[in-house]
Motif scaffolding. Structure first.
Motif, PDB file in Angstrom:
ATOM      1  N   LEU B  97       0.861  -1.175   0.000  1.00  0.00           N
ATOM      2  CA  LEU B  97       0.000   0.000   0.000  1.00  0.00           C
ATOM      3  C   LEU B  97       0.904   1.234   0.000  1.00  0.00           C
ATOM      4  N   GLU B 105      -6.795   6.859   3.792  1.00  0.00           N
ATOM      5  CA  GLU B 105      -6.603   7.374   2.425  1.00  0.00           C
ATOM      6  C   GLU B 105      -6.329   6.258   1.417  1.00  0.00           C
ATOM      7  N   ASN B 106      -5.599   5.218   1.864  1.00  0.00           N
ATOM      8  CA  ASN B 106      -5.356   4.074   0.982  1.00  0.00           C
ATOM      9  C   ASN B 106      -6.678   3.408   0.586  1.00  0.00           C
ATOM     10  N   GLU B 108      -9.663   4.752   0.765  1.00  0.00           N
ATOM     11  CA  GLU B 108     -10.472   5.724   0.014  1.00  0.00           C
ATOM     12  C   GLU B 108     -10.044   5.751  -1.457  1.00  0.00           C
ATOM     13  N   LEU B 109      -8.728   5.731  -1.688  1.00  0.00           N
ATOM     14  CA  LEU B 109      -8.209   5.733  -3.065  1.00  0.00           C
ATOM     15  C   LEU B 109      -8.687   4.488  -3.809  1.00  0.00           C
ATOM     16  N   ALA B 110      -8.576   3.327  -3.156  1.00  0.00           N
ATOM     17  CA  ALA B 110      -8.996   2.074  -3.800  1.00  0.00           C
ATOM     18  C   ALA B 110     -10.490   2.122  -4.142  1.00  0.00           C
ATOM     19  N   LYS B 112     -12.388   4.788  -4.659  1.00  0.00           N
ATOM     20  CA  LYS B 112     -12.650   5.753  -5.722  1.00  0.00           C
ATOM     21  C   LYS B 112     -12.177   5.237  -7.081  1.00  0.00           C
ATOM     22  N   LEU B 113     -11.041   4.545  -7.091  1.00  0.00           N
ATOM     23  CA  LEU B 113     -10.547   4.002  -8.365  1.00  0.00           C
ATOM     24  C   LEU B 113     -11.479   2.911  -8.884  1.00  0.00           C
ATOM     25  N   ARG B 114     -12.052   2.174  -7.972  1.00  0.00           N
ATOM     26  CA  ARG B 114     -12.979   1.114  -8.377  1.00  0.00           C
ATOM     27  C   ARG B 114     -14.360   1.668  -8.722  1.00  0.00           C
ATOM     28  N   PHE B 153      -8.582  -3.892   2.565  1.00  0.00           N
ATOM     29  CA  PHE B 153      -8.500  -3.498   1.158  1.00  0.00           C
ATOM     30  C   PHE B 153      -9.153  -4.550   0.266  1.00  0.00           C
TER      31      PHE B 153
END
Lengths: 220, 215
Positions: B97, B105-106, B108-110, B112-114, B153
């Protein structure tokens, strides 16, 4: 794809602002390079051709120094699997392109402003000069981003980057240098139209090729 | 669509067909085939270096096989190896990560990317007992906390396929219990594959596949 690309840009900006790795080293690099040129040239009057050559050589070395981090850092930190598991390859290349374009615009703006200030360079047509800088930097960012993805899996990254990029950026550099000379000397938009069309076409071709090639590079 | 996939319209099936993989002319496995249906769980076993992790990487699209293919039949549609990641949650010791992002944030990023909502994040953070550390940068996490975050995750987007490579590595007793409870909850609804040699983890699965048999 666009939304995911923006998320990757935001992530890279956040990482850059927290580590300041690329921006700090690039700004320092620019300062050192421009000062060395200034000291070497002294008060000697140099031609427009030499100015244009120096400006684009500085831009090239600054961009190759900073933009290679886009994919290399993902591979080195082992985070490329995170992106592969969460989004498509086209979103990744789009996000990395956005970040590299932004980073190169910031550094190139700083570089050119510093160069103009220190050398007291007079540019006859500043607006066209800015347009050429914009297009040249955009083209350079696109090419260097896709090359960065190619070299990120190689062992000798440092050596490969300039070797692979040189033949690809040659038409872009020749056109940008030629247009910059004309802008410094003074010209009209129509006199530069051929070069501007060439730069536009180059950017479109390289961007399309990048999006077509990247899925194969991204897949192990 | 393969014949085996056609038979199973209605029941989601993950098919692995004639997979072979070699590195530098050394065969890891060859002609490996199996099917896992919804509600089934599979433990992949084999000694170190036998290709357990390689097989998981191929299933979720991180690695390409030399020959063969993986496909998922889901809602009457067949998805190839380049699309299976959309249905997959994956956790492994080698999945890193972002150290300069916080745990939250990790995730949240995953999310949003998905393209899924972020509503699950807090729930998972609480579930894995990471609420106090979720605002810390990941570089300050212990290896056990990182492993918990990786498990969160993998479950983030409520994926249909859950792939775990040595899922309880570095995790303490309470983390192992949380993981086992999660497996129990998802067992009947999803496809679960665990690569491990740990008997307590293989015991969570109904079926076992030894990759050493495919040398």
């Amino acid at each position: 794809m666009f939304k995911a690309g923006i998320e990757i840009l935001k992530k890279d900006l956040k990482l850059e602002l927290r580590s300041r790795y690329a921006l700090n080293s690039l700004l320092m690099f620019i300062l050192v390079l421009v000062c060395i040129f200034k000291f070497a040239l002294g008060e000697e009057k140099i031609s427009e051709q030499v100015h244009a050559g120096i400006i684009w050589a500085l831009i090239f070395f600054t961009c190759t120094g900073g933009l290679s981090r886009a994919f290399v850092s993902e591979e080195e930190k082992g985070t490329s699997a995170f992106l592969k598991l969460t989004t498509s390859s086209s979103s990744v290349i789009l996000g990395k392109l956005f970040f590299n374009i932004l980073l190169s615009f910031i550094t190139v703006s700083a570089l050119v402003l510093l160069y103009i200030l220190l050398t007291d360079l007079q540019i006859a047509v500043p607006l066209l000069f800015v347009l050429i800088l914009f297009l040249g930097t955009l083209g350079l960012s696109v090419v260097l981003t896709i090359i960065s993805s190619l070299i990120s899996k190689a062992n000798s990254k440092g050596n490969l980057y300039p070797v692979l990029s040189f033949p690809l950026i040659l038409p872009l550099m020749l056109s940008s240098i030629n247009s910059t000379i004309i802008c410094i000397e003074g010209t009209t938009f129509f006199a530069l139209s051929q070069d501007i069309i060439l730069l536009f076409s180059y950017i479109i071709v390289v961007t399309t090729a990048s999006f077509m090639l990247f899925p194969f590079v991204w897949q192990d | 669509m393969s014949a085996s996939a056609q038979k199973g319209i209605g029941i989601p099936i993950l098919s692995v067909n004639s997979l072979s993989k070699s590195f530098n002319n050394k065969t890891v496995f060859k002609d490996l085939s199996f099917e896992v249906k919804q509600g089934m769980s599979l433990a992949i076993t084999g000694k170190n270096g036998s290709g357990k992790s390689t097989l998981l990487k191929i299933i979720c699209g991180l690695l390409s096989p030399n020959t063969g293919q993986t496909q998922l039949l889901f809602s009457g549609k067949v998805y190839g190896s380049n699309e299976i990641y959309k249905f997959t949650g994956f956790s492994a010791p080698y999945l890193n990560l972002y150290d300069e992002l916080t745990g939250y944030e990790n995730l949240e990023l995953a999310a949003k990317l998905r393209g899924t909502g972020i509503k699950n994040i807090i729930k998972l953070i609480n579930r894995f007992e990471l609420s106090e550390s979720s605002k810390l940068l990941c570089k300050n996490y212990s290896s056990g906390m990182k492993q918990r975050l990786k498990l969160a995750f993998s479950l983030l987007c409520d994926p249909f396929i859950l792939l775990f490579d040595e899922p309880t590595t570095n995790i303490d007793e309470s983390g192992i219990l949380i993981f086992k409870k999660i497996i129990e909850e998802h067992r009947s609804k999803k496809i679960i594959i665990i690569a491990t040699n740990d008997k307590s983890e293989t015991g969570l699965c109904e079926n076992t596949l030894n990759v050493e048999e495919y040398k």
